[in-house]
Design a protein around this motif. Sequence first.
Motif, mmCIF file in Angstrom:
data_model
loop_
_atom_site.group_PDB
_atom_site.id
_atom_site.type_symbol
_atom_site.label_atom_id
_atom_site.label_comp_id
_atom_site.label_asym_id
_atom_site.label_seq_id
_atom_site.Cartn_x
_atom_site.Cartn_y
_atom_site.Cartn_z
ATOM 1 N N ASN A 39 46.220 0.947 12.672
ATOM 2 C CA ASN A 39 47.595 1.356 12.366
ATOM 3 C C ASN A 39 47.762 1.625 10.874
ATOM 4 O O ASN A 39 48.413 2.603 10.474
ATOM 5 C CB ASN A 39 48.583 0.277 12.819
ATOM 6 N N HIS A 40 47.178 0.761 10.052
ATOM 7 C CA HIS A 40 47.266 0.954 8.601
ATOM 8 C C HIS A 40 46.597 2.260 8.178
ATOM 9 O O HIS A 40 47.096 2.979 7.309
ATOM 10 C CB HIS A 40 46.612 -0.224 7.882
ATOM 11 N N LEU A 41 45.466 2.567 8.811
ATOM 12 C CA LEU A 41 44.724 3.784 8.479
ATOM 13 C C LEU A 41 45.312 5.026 9.143
ATOM 14 O O LEU A 41 44.849 6.139 8.882
ATOM 15 C CB LEU A 41 43.261 3.635 8.913
ATOM 16 N N GLU A 42 46.310 4.809 10.014
ATOM 17 C CA GLU A 42 46.937 5.896 10.769
ATOM 18 C C GLU A 42 45.898 6.643 11.601
ATOM 19 O O GLU A 42 45.889 7.868 11.677
ATOM 20 C CB GLU A 42 47.680 6.854 9.830
ATOM 21 N N GLN A 43 45.008 5.871 12.233
ATOM 22 C CA GLN A 43 43.988 6.433 13.111
ATOM 23 C C GLN A 43 44.360 6.174 14.564
ATOM 24 O O GLN A 43 44.701 5.046 14.933
ATOM 25 C CB GLN A 43 42.617 5.800 12.830
ATOM 26 N N ASP A 44 44.259 7.201 15.389
ATOM 27 C CA ASP A 44 44.482 7.049 16.821
ATOM 28 C C ASP A 44 43.184 6.757 17.560
ATOM 29 O O ASP A 44 43.203 6.422 18.742
ATOM 30 C CB ASP A 44 45.116 8.317 17.399
ATOM 31 N N SER A 45 42.065 6.923 16.885
ATOM 32 C CA SER A 45 40.770 6.674 17.505
ATOM 33 C C SER A 45 39.762 6.364 16.411
ATOM 34 O O SER A 45 40.052 6.502 15.215
ATOM 35 C CB SER A 45 40.311 7.889 18.321
ATOM 36 N N VAL A 46 38.574 5.949 16.835
ATOM 37 C CA VAL A 46 37.499 5.644 15.889
ATOM 38 C C VAL A 46 36.446 6.743 16.019
ATOM 39 O O VAL A 46 35.682 6.760 16.982
ATOM 40 C CB VAL A 46 36.877 4.263 16.175
ATOM 41 N N PRO A 47 36.386 7.672 15.064
ATOM 42 C CA PRO A 47 35.459 8.798 15.193
ATOM 43 C C PRO A 47 34.011 8.375 15.011
ATOM 44 O O PRO A 47 33.708 7.417 14.290
ATOM 45 C CB PRO A 47 35.894 9.740 14.064
#
Length: 438
Positions: A39-47
């Motif tokens: 959430n902090h990184l504003e990532q919806d997934s881990v690429p």
Amino acid sequence: MTDETKHSIDDNEMANLSFFGQVYNRFIIEDSYRNQLLNHLEQDSVPHYGFVFNDNHRINENIKHLDSGSYAHVYRLFEPNKMLKFEHKNHIRNPVIIKMIPLLAEELLQRLTDFHRISSYNDVHNECIIQRTLSQLNGRYQHSDGRIYMCTTFPRLFRSTLIRGPLGSCFDVQTNNNDDDDNVDDNEEGLPFMNNVSDEFNLTDQIPQEYMMLVMEDCGLPITDCLQQIKPLACVSIVKQLIIGLMIAETVFQFEHRDLHGGNVLVQTTNKTMIHYIMRNRTFSLPSYGCMIKIIDTTFSRIRIGQTVYHKQLSYLFTSDNLSSSKSEQDRTYERMNQLVTSNDQHWKQYHPQTNVIWIEYIIGKILRLLTPVDGQLAVESNSNNVKSRTATTNHVIRLLTNYTKLTDNCSSATELFDKIVAVANRNNDDLCRIRFH
């Protein structure tokens, strides 16, 4: 963010996992700190690694392994625009530093006592917030008190991304060793680095290792690697830059570094004659003498942002298993810090700015040991005018830094140490590397 997008692997991969692999993966995706980090990184997934890097034949020529600490590998990437697939990558034109941190779920770390020297998602979440916050001080930072602060003492953070491996061959430390590794000061090294946790459980082919990747500006060389080439006047500037940077971070964020050994103070050359700072709206400057420092690695650091404190519990560092029997100066500095923090039932979450003073004293000691002759006596002045001038300057610097060390004895923060240094310089009318207020 849905639960599906938070998974380390997809449903098809999950079906092929062994029972233990499924349990291991469940620990990862149910780690609440991992979700906070995403959430902090504003990532919806881990690429996957391949979605972040252009792993072509040129990348091995453009990346160099610099160092491996207790928790991470560090690399220099020479052409980030060509190697990275980030948005806005055209803004990163100069070489950058990449820090790769392997991660393990918090609950697994608590159960597996042999894995103290690896970061949890909570640890990295804190480090990312601290790095990003300190990076903002490079510009005119307006604090909640309405006043402006600025210093260039902490590196600019360009990108922080959670990615999953396996990493490309260019990140294989065995094939990218720094040629100077044999010259590293043993006292500055950490404990052995755990590269891939899933290797320990024979799960490498089943569960990709996740890494926190930090991309930041290239800040130069560790002071331990270049101290012999630094001129005496520049040594005074370096010490004052260190004090000023910590003072501003203390004032704005109640910041403590807590691990400021020589490998975490980097030095780079600069064409700027003066280095400028802002403290509570007041601008002042300091002669650089050709050197500018950066303070790196906030793994152990403590910071307060608003009403929230971010820190790492460091008690495990001071167990008999982790303490060195050699009792180097660095080890003694860690022990002094531990005694300060843990006395009277204090806690690592609490604010102890005197830890910054302890590490400043440690760095000054390193510089003094280089400048001072073996017999401990000041150099004898020669009849040659040039040699006489250089010797007089060196002796002046030694006396000045020795006095700074004495001043640290009764200082509770870098802020108090700064005030005392300015007061002494004004009282003695000492213009050597004088701080100039505007």
